[in-house]
Design a protein around this motif. Structure first.
Motif, PDB file in Angstrom:
ATOM      1  N   GLN A 167       2.228   1.725  -3.482  1.00  0.00           N
ATOM      2  CA  GLN A 167       1.188   2.212  -4.385  1.00  0.00           C
ATOM      3  C   GLN A 167       0.935   3.704  -4.167  1.00  0.00           C
ATOM      4  O   GLN A 167       0.804   4.466  -5.123  1.00  0.00           O
ATOM      5  N   TRP A 219       1.423   6.614  -7.006  1.00  0.00           N
ATOM      6  CA  TRP A 219       0.369   7.529  -7.435  1.00  0.00           C
ATOM      7  C   TRP A 219       0.676   8.959  -7.057  1.00  0.00           C
ATOM      8  O   TRP A 219       0.320   9.886  -7.769  1.00  0.00           O
ATOM      9  N   GLU A 239       0.824  -1.210   0.000  1.00  0.00           N
ATOM     10  CA  GLU A 239       0.000   0.000   0.000  1.00  0.00           C
ATOM     11  C   GLU A 239       0.863   1.268   0.000  1.00  0.00           C
ATOM     12  O   GLU A 239       0.564   2.231  -0.701  1.00  0.00           O
TER      13      GLU A 239
END
Length: 94
Positions: free
Chosen positions: A6, A10, A3
């Motif tokens: 990620q 982003w 997580e």
């Protein structure tokens, strides 16, 4: 772990769309025991505190004359160094 990767990915692609996580400031007495805080003149006498090393804390005080070095040693502080401008260095361990 995935997580975090990620979010970093982003955030790199769209920096204005992913909100930054807020950094929460610890309470003023978080790293000081109540006896140490009392010997420094109480929480109202603290301007700031910063852990400098594993065994050292730098404290900025409103009124450095309120420091009780005997009480600090009784509270477990190994050494105290009072500097000009209200800065006090506390050696918390050896």
């Amino acid at each position: 772990m995935l997580e975090k990767l990620q979010r970093a990915f982003w955030k790199a692609l769209t920096p204005d769309l992913v909100a930054e996580t807020a950094i929460v400031e610890p309470p003023a007495d978080a790293m000081l025991a109540p006896a140490v805080l009392s010997a420094l003149g109480g929480a109202s006498n603290l301007k700031s505190q910063q852990r400098v090393a594993l065994t050292r804390i730098r404290v900025q005080l409103q009124d450095p004359t309120r420091v009780d070095e005997v009480a600090l040693k009784a509270a477990g502080i190994a050494a105290v160094m009072v500097l000009a401008g209200g800065t006090v260095h506390l050696l918390t361990g050896l």
